[in-house]
Design an enzyme around this catalytic site. Sequence first.
Site, PDB file in Angstrom:
ATOM      1  N   LYS A  71       0.777  -1.212   0.209  1.00 12.36           N
ATOM      2  CA  LYS A  71      -0.016   0.137  -0.100  1.00 12.36           C
ATOM      3  C   LYS A  71       0.922   1.192  -0.033  1.00 12.36           C
ATOM      4  O   LYS A  71       0.594   2.366  -0.676  1.00 12.36           O
ATOM      5  CB  LYS A  71      -0.877  -0.138   1.146  1.00 12.36           C
ATOM      6  CG  LYS A  71      -1.967   0.860   1.060  1.00 12.36           C
ATOM      7  CD  LYS A  71      -3.274   0.489   2.064  1.00 12.36           C
ATOM      8  CE  LYS A  71      -2.906   0.218   3.477  1.00 12.36           C
ATOM      9  NZ  LYS A  71      -2.045  -0.480   4.145  1.00 12.36           N
ATOM     10  N   THR A  73       3.889   1.319  -0.923  1.00 14.96           N
ATOM     11  CA  THR A  73       4.312   1.163  -2.483  1.00 14.96           C
ATOM     12  C   THR A  73       3.632   1.990  -3.523  1.00 14.96           C
ATOM     13  O   THR A  73       4.179   2.653  -4.265  1.00 14.96           O
ATOM     14  CB  THR A  73       4.857   0.018  -2.801  1.00 14.96           C
ATOM     15  OG1 THR A  73       5.574  -0.667  -1.495  1.00 14.96           O
ATOM     16  CG2 THR A  73       5.839  -0.373  -4.026  1.00 14.96           C
ATOM     17  N   ARG A  94       2.566   7.455   7.325  1.00 17.02           N
ATOM     18  CA  ARG A  94       2.900   7.473   8.525  1.00 17.02           C
ATOM     19  C   ARG A  94       4.401   7.079   8.846  1.00 17.02           C
ATOM     20  O   ARG A  94       5.095   6.624   7.969  1.00 17.02           O
ATOM     21  CB  ARG A  94       1.988   6.181   9.128  1.00 17.02           C
ATOM     22  CG  ARG A  94       0.413   6.413   9.071  1.00 17.02           C
ATOM     23  CD  ARG A  94      -0.072   5.305   9.546  1.00 17.02           C
ATOM     24  NE  ARG A  94      -0.154   4.431   8.731  1.00 17.02           N
ATOM     25  CZ  ARG A  94      -0.535   3.134   8.784  1.00 17.02           C
ATOM     26  NH1 ARG A  94      -0.588   2.608   9.926  1.00 17.02           N
ATOM     27  NH2 ARG A  94      -0.190   2.260   7.767  1.00 17.02           N
ATOM     28  N   LYS A 105       7.281  -7.549   9.910  1.00 14.31           N
ATOM     29  CA  LYS A 105       6.861  -7.134   8.686  1.00 14.31           C
ATOM     30  C   LYS A 105       7.889  -6.175   7.982  1.00 14.31           C
ATOM     31  O   LYS A 105       7.813  -6.014   6.931  1.00 14.31           O
ATOM     32  CB  LYS A 105       5.638  -6.141   8.929  1.00 14.31           C
ATOM     33  CG  LYS A 105       4.803  -6.017   7.698  1.00 14.31           C
ATOM     34  CD  LYS A 105       3.727  -5.040   8.317  1.00 14.31           C
ATOM     35  CE  LYS A 105       2.988  -4.279   6.975  1.00 14.31           C
ATOM     36  NZ  LYS A 105       1.621  -3.489   7.106  1.00 14.31           N
ATOM     37  N   ALA A 273      -3.441   0.656  12.335  1.00 11.68           N
ATOM     38  CA  ALA A 273      -4.754   0.858  12.104  1.00 11.68           C
ATOM     39  C   ALA A 273      -5.527  -0.365  12.623  1.00 11.68           C
ATOM     40  O   ALA A 273      -6.731  -0.336  12.687  1.00 11.68           O
ATOM     41  CB  ALA A 273      -4.946   0.643  10.413  1.00 11.68           C
ATOM     42  N   PHE A 301      -3.677  -1.149   6.951  1.00 21.36           N
ATOM     43  CA  PHE A 301      -4.445  -2.307   6.572  1.00 21.36           C
ATOM     44  C   PHE A 301      -5.742  -2.128   5.630  1.00 21.36           C
ATOM     45  O   PHE A 301      -5.474  -1.141   4.622  1.00 21.36           O
ATOM     46  CB  PHE A 301      -4.991  -3.048   8.045  1.00 21.36           C
ATOM     47  CG  PHE A 301      -3.653  -3.639   8.640  1.00 21.36           C
ATOM     48  CD1 PHE A 301      -2.756  -4.143   8.560  1.00 21.36           C
ATOM     49  CD2 PHE A 301      -3.669  -2.648   9.992  1.00 21.36           C
ATOM     50  CE1 PHE A 301      -1.540  -4.587   9.158  1.00 21.36           C
ATOM     51  CE2 PHE A 301      -2.348  -3.383  10.731  1.00 21.36           C
ATOM     52  CZ  PHE A 301      -1.656  -4.021  10.280  1.00 21.36           C
ATOM     53  N   PHE A 381       3.189  -8.377  -8.547  1.00 19.65           N
ATOM     54  CA  PHE A 381       4.375  -8.907  -7.958  1.00 19.65           C
ATOM     55  C   PHE A 381       4.912  -9.788  -9.016  1.00 19.65           C
ATOM     56  O   PHE A 381       4.345 -10.537  -9.806  1.00 19.65           O
ATOM     57  CB  PHE A 381       4.019  -9.716  -6.792  1.00 19.65           C
ATOM     58  CG  PHE A 381       4.098  -8.996  -5.516  1.00 19.65           C
ATOM     59  CD1 PHE A 381       3.060  -7.944  -5.486  1.00 19.65           C
ATOM     60  CD2 PHE A 381       4.596  -9.119  -4.415  1.00 19.65           C
ATOM     61  CE1 PHE A 381       2.834  -7.226  -4.271  1.00 19.65           C
ATOM     62  CE2 PHE A 381       4.431  -8.600  -3.047  1.00 19.65           C
ATOM     63  CZ  PHE A 381       3.697  -7.418  -3.098  1.00 19.65           C
ATOM     64  N   TRP A 409       6.636  -1.105  -8.088  1.00 22.44           N
ATOM     65  CA  TRP A 409       7.798  -1.701  -7.537  1.00 22.44           C
ATOM     66  C   TRP A 409       8.709  -1.565  -8.451  1.00 22.44           C
ATOM     67  O   TRP A 409      10.050  -1.189  -8.075  1.00 22.44           O
ATOM     68  CB  TRP A 409       7.520  -2.886  -6.940  1.00 22.44           C
ATOM     69  CG  TRP A 409       8.496  -3.622  -5.843  1.00 22.44           C
ATOM     70  CD1 TRP A 409       8.456  -3.491  -4.412  1.00 22.44           C
ATOM     71  CD2 TRP A 409       9.958  -4.304  -6.133  1.00 22.44           C
ATOM     72  NE1 TRP A 409       9.669  -4.152  -3.742  1.00 22.44           N
ATOM     73  CE2 TRP A 409      10.341  -4.547  -4.999  1.00 22.44           C
ATOM     74  CE3 TRP A 409      10.537  -4.714  -7.198  1.00 22.44           C
ATOM     75  CZ2 TRP A 409      11.570  -5.168  -4.737  1.00 22.44           C
ATOM     76  CZ3 TRP A 409      11.721  -5.191  -7.111  1.00 22.44           C
ATOM     77  CH2 TRP A 409      12.205  -5.500  -5.979  1.00 22.44           C
TER      78      TRP A 409
END
Lengths: 555, 555
Positions: A71, A73, A94, A105, A273, A301, A381, A409
């Site tokens: 998100k 990214t 954030r 993570k 979140a 999230f 991806f 990405w």
Amino acid sequence: MKTLTDLEIASKAKMQPIEKIAEKAGIPIDALELYGKFKAKINVDLIPKETNQAKVVLVTATSPTPAGEGKSTVTVGLGDALSRLGKKTMVALREPSLGPVMGVKGGATGGGFSQVVPMEDINLHFTGDLHAITTVNNALSAMIDNHLHQGNLLNIDPRRITWKRVMDMNDRALRHITIGLGGPAQGVPREEGFDITVASEIMAVFCLATDLSDLKERLAQIVIGYTYEKEAITVRDLGVEGALTLLLKDAFKPNLVQTIEGTPALIHGGPFANIAHGCNSLIATNTARNLADFVVTEAGFGSDLGAEKFMDIKARKGNFQPDAVVLVTTIRALKMQGGVAKQELKSENSSAVELGLVNLEKHVETIRAFGVQPVVALNHFIGDSESELQKVQQWCKTNAVKIALTNVWKDGGAGGEELAKEVLKALDEPNEFAPIYDVEQSVEEKVTAIVQKVYGGLGVLFTDQALKDLAEIQKNGWDLLPVCMAKTQYSFSDDPKKLGRPTDFMITIRSILPKLGAGFLVCLTGDIMTMPGLPKQPAALKMDIDEDGKAKGLM
Amino acid sequence: MKTLTDLEIASKAKMQPIEKIAEKAGIPIDALELYGKFKAKINVDLIPKETNQAKVVLVTATSPTPAGEGKSTVTVGLGDALSRLGKKTMVALREPSLGPVMGVKGGATGGGFSQVVPMEDINLHFTGDLHAITTVNNALSAMIDNHLHQGNLLNIDPRRITWKRVMDMNDRALRHITIGLGGPAQGVPREEGFDITVASEIMAVFCLATDLSDLKERLAQIVIGYTYEKEAITVRDLGVEGALTLLLKDAFKPNLVQTIEGTPALIHGGPFANIAHGCNSLIATNTARNLADFVVTEAGFGSDLGAEKFMDIKARKGNFQPDAVVLVTTIRALKMQGGVAKQELKSENSSAVELGLVNLEKHVETIRAFGVQPVVALNHFIGDSESELQKVQQWCKTNAVKIALTNVWKDGGAGGEELAKEVLKALDEPNEFAPIYDVEQSVEEKVTAIVQKVYGGLGVLFTDQALKDLAEIQKNGWDLLPVCMAKTQYSFSDDPKKLGRPTDFMITIRSILPKLGAGFLVCLTGDIMTMPGLPKQPAALKMDIDEDGKAKGLM
């Protein structure tokens, strides 16, 4: 050819001096307080206030895998894409917490060629904001325990102190502790617990305050517990709101950095979140709205968590609206929602993608429930198959949902141009944004509205404890506040194992915590924890630094 | 006319841009990482290494009152005075801890017209070094508790974990706690406690490491506890020394600021001198030695604490020596040592001063025991009477001790010129510096040497616990390290009530803690606490911020 890591890509990025980025953003040089060559805090009082305010694009996602769906990214890539299309754009994100950085993570600076930089600084201590928030939180705790120890003039009941200490760390052993042991010289014994800093009310206050005076007033209103007569005790009663505000004065200035492609980015405040309200600071968003024509920002999230709170809490307090909403999804997230085990997510499985589309469907409906048409960003991806991608594209076409395949990405802003064009189209269309509930409704009605319209569940169950909390809240006249749900990010329900689009579920509220400074009521659901734990092999084991001071192993 | 507060004087000071200060100090612009306009971190790899190293002037004091005797003030004033006399001078100080800032003593940036600035930044979060140290300490704790929780492969005995969490706060309720309560999902229950950050081994390692590689090696050597078979467990066994070093990489760069008169000052690292080794970082001192001709630095509390550790620990590790020692004393400190109650210190009392001179006498002897002739700085306070001052001056003359009256609080560097001249004279005289003990001696011999030659006591008693600790230390072959005494600052003895010059006392060692990363053995004496408490009326109650963001009430 070896794929470069995010850290390697970030380290090779040619950054511009932060003064150049500020100039591009329209920030006067006098308003900058440099932190090294590539970070600066902004004195917002020295920024011209515009009346023509920017369009706000909110980036949210479908229910995520533990590694996240990119998100941040996409937020960065979309910001860069809009810049490429000649739009004056700022990104607002954030600040990462060290909990996930050291845990499982990893960081929160985007990935690949869509990152904010300097990546390692931002992921480690950055400009110290989270440390300042931790300090303020724990200074208040020390004042409370000192008050008990020094005669307890306010008659605070040690069993009814609701204020908890915090640490910016994943540390399960601090969830339930006892303090003040060791005899009369060592304080008053009581039960206590640590939350992670990003779940603290100080963080929420920090992220919702509009200026220093508002910050001080909100801090003063925080309820820290109750007397033996069950009267609420506030920070104002303790007389330390001035000291707490003073300790936040520098942290409260938004941080300016840049994307790899040189788009200005504000990174400020970082509530999770799932256990908090999940959006960067209002002061950063407002600053970006004053400076740019387009602000791309994210909420944590899935749309059931960060986006719901963005719209019902942050946008309401800030008196603005999301002009467009981007819904990030990935093949692997949909596969997981379609029932594929974590270790199998890399194998092609179109039918699992198809099964997982109900999750996307519900997130689309959730965003529409707020009166906004989402644009789906299918975040590509390596390893996604053509047939898997087509399942999603086809579903969107059938259901009249805007969709763009993003390759941010791999390709940075260029990989987000298709998405940017769809977003610009969406911004031209009418938008009937409205929060999902009115604050005037009862707490039960507000929570029920969220469960039914946002989560798609049947209704709400309150435990005995939650009913007691509610009675106390009503008695004190605090029930006219918005609610902030604490819920697992893995399911629309409060059970992380209910994947896809569960429908026949009730949400159980086990406790309701009044946060008078933040101005909302936190509803704890299911087993959600306000202090995470570390995994068996924490990310920290791979982190290192070489003799030249170069970081290794940051994700 | 109202006397200005330190904060008011500091706020009115006309600061030079930090680049100008760097230029004056000979620091290349590329080596600077700005933190705002008036603070910078220094990349020491980019600083030319000189072979002609500076003279080091150590500032220490007689036994202090709770408010301190102005040791930092004299250090700054002496630095400015040397600058005025045309000497290329740098000041090296410790970073303030928020514990005393929020508690009773206030900040640590000097006072009046002899301050380092920006005062409020330095006293609040500064460049975040203490927060980074706190984080590293507690990340290690989280890794330890996670290791226990995830199967405890190393077979760590939870009852024998010696590593404690820390907070940069005065918080007595965290001295003795239990953690890991709440059932199998919430960690492994055990006893724990928080120390104040400035007492942590991470702080000591940070302050004694010579470069990043040394820092990592020292962190790896830290002993965190023992297995059920009583084998020591180190950070290396846990495999997190890389992550911990990475988290310190920016903090480890020394911080450059300026005095009100524009003398360059390095402020870096901040261990207390009663419960830790009490000197700023070796890397800052070494950097100042490379850049300047004269380095003025301080060590905490009286010569029995900070100065002893400066000479026996820091100078030994750093392979340098103090070329001159300034002994700060005040009329009120001598009056207190002469038996006057705290609330009576403002009243003239020449006979109490006379009684207190035995304290000065012993501090002079202590410094001479290290082979150095001290220069007494009689630090003038408003209200000191002529006859009181004369008592001290007369005593020094009689005993062939150099003395200068300093007025640095009121007059800045000009008020320190007399002292500077005496110091320059002392620097021209022979100096037979030697540490008070050899590391090859036994622990008992080393501690006895300190007690007899530095404190002037009879000898040492070891409790049963201390004897057990000692046996364990000998078994592990750790007894050839220097010792770091943790002792009250108010008396030469371990009883804060024994004022003046006690002689017939024994020092009781209640516990000995091996600090293998720091490279010393901490000996806890008397009731000394490694986590202070807040007073009934904490300084925080007076702290505030106005609507323009201006600090109020900082001391």
